[in-house]
Write an enzyme that holds these catalytic residues in place. Structure first.
Site, PDB file in Angstrom:
ATOM      1  N   TYR A   1      54.668   0.937 -36.156  1.00  0.00           N
ATOM      2  CA  TYR A   1      53.309   0.499 -36.490  1.00  0.00           C
ATOM      3  C   TYR A   1      53.031   0.361 -37.989  1.00  0.00           C
ATOM      4  CZ  TYR A   1      52.779   1.210 -31.549  1.00  0.00           C
ATOM      5  OH  TYR A   1      52.959   1.129 -30.197  1.00  0.00           O
TER       6      TYR A   1
ATOM      7  N   ASP B   1      62.446   2.319 -34.295  1.00  0.00           N
ATOM      8  CA  ASP B   1      61.948   1.423 -33.244  1.00  0.00           C
ATOM      9  C   ASP B   1      62.663   0.069 -33.320  1.00  0.00           C
ATOM     10  OD1 ASP B   1      59.720  -0.009 -31.494  1.00  0.00           O
ATOM     11  OD2 ASP B   1      59.167   2.109 -31.486  1.00  0.00           O
ATOM     12  N   ASP B   2      62.116  -0.900 -32.646  1.00  0.00           N
ATOM     13  CA  ASP B   2      62.623  -2.270 -32.573  1.00  0.00           C
ATOM     14  C   ASP B   2      63.026  -2.798 -33.965  1.00  0.00           C
ATOM     15  OD1 ASP B   2      63.014  -4.905 -31.891  1.00  0.00           O
ATOM     16  OD2 ASP B   2      60.950  -5.274 -31.238  1.00  0.00           O
TER      17      ASP B   2
ATOM     18  N   LYS C   1      63.363   6.107 -26.572  1.00  0.00           N
ATOM     19  CA  LYS C   1      62.183   5.354 -26.124  1.00  0.00           C
ATOM     20  C   LYS C   1      62.664   4.082 -25.447  1.00  0.00           C
ATOM     21  CE  LYS C   1      58.133   2.918 -28.094  1.00  0.00           C
ATOM     22  NZ  LYS C   1      57.384   2.686 -29.361  1.00  0.00           N
TER      23      LYS C   1
ATOM     24  N   ASP D   1      61.762   0.725 -23.483  1.00  0.00           N
ATOM     25  CA  ASP D   1      60.568  -0.118 -23.494  1.00  0.00           C
ATOM     26  C   ASP D   1      60.742  -1.337 -22.579  1.00  0.00           C
ATOM     27  OD1 ASP D   1      58.076  -0.855 -24.309  1.00  0.00           O
ATOM     28  OD2 ASP D   1      58.583  -1.146 -26.412  1.00  0.00           O
TER      29      ASP D   1
ATOM     30  N   CYS E   1      58.210   3.288 -21.636  1.00  0.00           N
ATOM     31  CA  CYS E   1      57.119   2.485 -22.203  1.00  0.00           C
ATOM     32  C   CYS E   1      57.132   1.116 -21.527  1.00  0.00           C
ATOM     33  CB  CYS E   1      57.345   2.367 -23.703  1.00  0.00           C
ATOM     34  SG  CYS E   1      55.993   1.614 -24.596  1.00  0.00           S
TER      35      CYS E   1
ATOM     36  N   ARG F   1      54.253   6.208 -21.849  1.00  0.00           N
ATOM     37  CA  ARG F   1      53.141   5.567 -22.558  1.00  0.00           C
ATOM     38  C   ARG F   1      52.131   5.180 -21.499  1.00  0.00           C
ATOM     39  NH1 ARG F   1      53.600   2.762 -27.176  1.00  0.00           N
ATOM     40  NH2 ARG F   1      52.214   1.140 -26.490  1.00  0.00           N
TER      41      ARG F   1
ATOM     42  N   ASP G   1      49.501  -0.847 -26.826  1.00  0.00           N
ATOM     43  CA  ASP G   1      49.716  -0.425 -28.217  1.00  0.00           C
ATOM     44  C   ASP G   1      48.387  -0.262 -28.957  1.00  0.00           C
ATOM     45  OD1 ASP G   1      52.260  -1.043 -27.412  1.00  0.00           O
ATOM     46  OD2 ASP G   1      52.759  -2.188 -29.200  1.00  0.00           O
TER      47      ASP G   1
HETATM   48  C1  9PG Z   1      58.521  -3.020 -30.167  1.00  0.00           C
HETATM   49  C2  9PG Z   1      57.197  -2.569 -29.579  1.00  0.00           C
HETATM   50  C3  9PG Z   1      56.908  -1.087 -29.833  1.00  0.00           C
HETATM   51  C4  9PG Z   1      55.674  -0.669 -29.059  1.00  0.00           C
HETATM   52  C5  9PG Z   1      55.829  -1.003 -27.598  1.00  0.00           C
HETATM   53  C6  9PG Z   1      56.093  -2.487 -27.437  1.00  0.00           C
HETATM   54  O1  9PG Z   1      54.072  -9.236 -26.671  1.00  0.00           O
HETATM   55  N1  9PG Z   1      53.624  -8.234 -26.063  1.00  0.00           N
HETATM   56  O2  9PG Z   1      52.835  -8.333 -25.096  1.00  0.00           O
HETATM   57  C7  9PG Z   1      54.000  -6.929 -26.517  1.00  0.00           C
HETATM   58  C8  9PG Z   1      53.406  -5.818 -25.956  1.00  0.00           C
HETATM   59  C9  9PG Z   1      53.756  -4.564 -26.420  1.00  0.00           C
HETATM   60  C10 9PG Z   1      54.692  -4.428 -27.409  1.00  0.00           C
HETATM   61  C11 9PG Z   1      55.287  -5.536 -27.963  1.00  0.00           C
HETATM   62  C12 9PG Z   1      54.946  -6.807 -27.529  1.00  0.00           C
HETATM   63  O3  9PG Z   1      54.975  -3.184 -27.891  1.00  0.00           O
HETATM   64  O4  9PG Z   1      54.703  -0.631 -26.861  1.00  0.00           O
HETATM   65  O5  9PG Z   1      55.455   0.722 -29.208  1.00  0.00           O
HETATM   66  O6  9PG Z   1      58.022  -0.298 -29.435  1.00  0.00           O
HETATM   67  O7  9PG Z   1      57.258  -2.863 -28.194  1.00  0.00           O
HETATM   68  O8  9PG Z   1      58.757  -4.365 -29.936  1.00  0.00           O
END
Ligand code: 9PG
Length: 536
Positions: A170, A205-206, A311, A313, A353, A368, A372
């Site tokens: 974030y 993270d990502d 984590k 996701d 998540c 989660r 977000d």
């Molecule tokens: C990494 C993130 C973070 C975050 C997760 C998730 O496009 N979308 O709808 C979308 C929704 C949630 C999102 C990303 C994209 O966040 O919740 O904490 O890890 O992935 O990409």
């Protein structure tokens, strides 16, 4: 068969195959149930399918429209029910009557759904008869009863208490690199006191991976992910890593080599799992034995690198509708996949998540339970034009999380990160405080704030927050006391107002435009450029 259900102060007629009494209510069985309510209820509790999906109390007459754009539906709700205009939700539904009591109907099986149609509460299973909990009484009691039965059926997370986490997402989003993260780690170490370090986990993270599907470090991590984990662990912290193991994008090596591992529909077409990272998303078929082997090997590899906070996701991808290698109901297929993952992770802490909620219970330590958070409270475009309560936004996150706190006996409830920095954050002090108080209620404390972005007083506030373990008491649906101090999350509860005619028209146009891959790519480019500027 027709039944008469006699609760304490309420009698209902119902249709079910079987019925046996339990304290406070009944266990009903059947593939289709109908409960005839004495009156149209005051409110309906809709429970979203996966972590990010809207979970809220709503008036029965309110229509919660399909979010826009449609291409993102798989990432936000259960696409199977997205166009149902009735109040409806996954596994569990509840209605509130004028006397304040709540009637809850919740499944003890997967692929189940509840819907309110006037004075009838309908519940069904996509895959055959199962057991349902029907309880009536004070709201907290009804949900506690359901949670207890879910725990007996699916198990509970094992970890004692959640760790305190620094997560890279974030503040840096995908703009992470070995150098940047090591600088930040060094800054946090310099803030450690003799007795304590601020965080237990440093979570990457990502942004570290080569591609979604190719879970090897990219060129920004020259020492490899094992090298990163070593450096983190040298500081006495646990190393955390993000992956989206059930997703595959077309640019990945995995997609090129194993098209046969992907989930397809009845016609043999690849099932869409949404659109992100500038690409179409596809899902792995977790009933394919080679996929299960690959998932287990991936988890063992990550453990071997030195990570023990994982984590995972975008897990909904494993539970989308499709025709699987081994014919298996969709949520059961997901749960089998998650079971293999859990097994391979051994003692590591698993945070699920973007995950279908009930099918994840018992297999993860944390879940989660909302979308977000973001630096903003609400967003006019998302709320009124795109009608999308599952996208990043702090009000969306608080709303859904508070309405999911009944899951706490089963799993650590992750409300996402809190902010102490004002950088890129437009939340006012009260809104930031609400988010922090929610983290205290959950006992799950995480932030993405960069140490260099905090002045002395903000740093002191963060330190105080991390040390604080208040006694939490719930006094109502949205109200709590923390060490006696009252907290009320009701400012986050309202759903956006109905749009005006102009907003309806412009929303439809925007939704149509945003449904094109081209527009999504342009938007992503703009967002990336803005992010790079703010990080300079
Ligand atoms: C990494 C993130 C973070 C975050 C997760 C998730 O496009 N979308 O709808 C979308 C929704 C949630 C999102 C990303 C994209 O966040 O919740 O904490 O890890 O992935 O990409």
């Amino acid at each position: 068969m027709k039944l008469s259900l006699e609760f304490d102060t309420l009698t209902l007629s119902a249709n079910a195959d079987d019925c046996r009494p339990i304290p406070g209510g009944f266990i009903l069985s059947g593939a289709h149930l109908t409960l005839n309510l004495p009156a149209v209820p005051k409110n309906y509790y809709r429970h979203g399918w996966q972590s990010w999906s809207l979970t809220a109390w709503q008036e029965p007459e309110r229509v919660v429209p399909a979010p826009r754009p449609a291409i993102l539906h798989p990432m936000q709700t259960d696409p199977r029910y997205v166009h149902d205009p009735h109040p409806n939700g996954s596994w569990v539904g509840a209605v509130e009557f004028g006397d304040g009591n709540v009637l809850l109907l919740g499944a003890l099986g997967l692929e189940t759904h509840v819907r309110l149609d006037g004075r009838e509460l309908h519940a069904w299973s996509e895959t055959g008869p199962c057991d349902w909990v029907a309880v009536y009484g004070p709201e907290q009691q009804a949900f506690a009863d359901y949670a207890a039965r879910l725990g007996e059926r699916f198990g509970r997370g094992r970890a004692a208490s959640p760790p305190r986490v620094w997560c890279s997402w974030y503040s840096l989003y995908t703009e992470i690199s070995e150098k940047r993260l090591l600088d930040i780690l060094g800054d946090w170490v310099s803030f450690d006191s003799a007795q304590d370090r601020l965080f237990d986990v440093f979570q990457i993270d990502d942004g570290w991976q080569r591609s979604i599907g190719d879970w090897e470090p990219n060129e920004k991590f020259p020492s490899g992910m094992d090298g990163m984990a070593d450096r983190i662990r040298e500081t006495g912290r646990r190393a955390g890593l993000w992956l989206a193991p059930l997703l595959v994008v077309p640019s990945s090596e995995l997609y090129r080599r194993h098209r046969d591992w992907l989930l397809r529909d009845e016609k043999g077409k690849l099932v869409s799992a949404g659109f992100n990272w500038n690409e179409q998303l596809y899902a792995l078929d977790t009933t394919h034995p080679e996929v299960l082997d690959w998932l287990a090997a991936l988890m063992k590899k990550v453990r071997g690198w030195g990570y023990d906070y994982i984590k995972l996701d975008f897990l909904y991808a494993g539970a989308l509708e499709g025709k699987r290698h081994v014919e298996t109901p969709r949520e059961q297929a997901y749960r089998q996949g998650l079971g293999v993952i859990r097994q391979a992770l051994g003692e590591a802490y698993l945070l699920a998540c973007g995950a279908p909620v009930v099918p994840s219970i018992g297999l993860c330590d944390a879940l989660r339970v909302g979308p977000d958070v973001a630096g903003h409270w609400e967003h006019r475009r998302d709320d009124l034009l795109l009608r999308n309560p599952a996208v990043p936004g702090t009000r969306n996150a608080i709303r859904t999380t508070v309405n999911r706190l009944w899951l706490a006996p089963l799993v650590h409830t992750d409300p996402d990160v809190v902010y102490f920095t004002p950088r890129n954050v437009s939340l006012n002090d009260e809104q930031k405080r609400l988010l922090q108080d929610l983290a205290l209620v959950c006992g799950y404390k995480a932030t993405s704030d960069l140490p260099g972005w905090l002045d002395q007083s903000q740093r002191a506030a963060l330190t105080g927050f991390l040390a604080n373990r208040p006694r939490v008491e719930r006094s109502g649906r949205t109200t709590f006391t923390l060490d006696g101090r009252p907290v009320d999350f009701s400012p986050a509860m309202p759903l956006p107002p109905n749009p005006s005619l102009i907003q309806k028209i412009s929303g439809a146009l925007l939704g149509w435009a945003a449904n094109s891959r081209f527009m999504l790519k342009v938007n992503a480019k703009l967002e990336k450029a803005t992010l790079r500027k703010t990080l300079e």
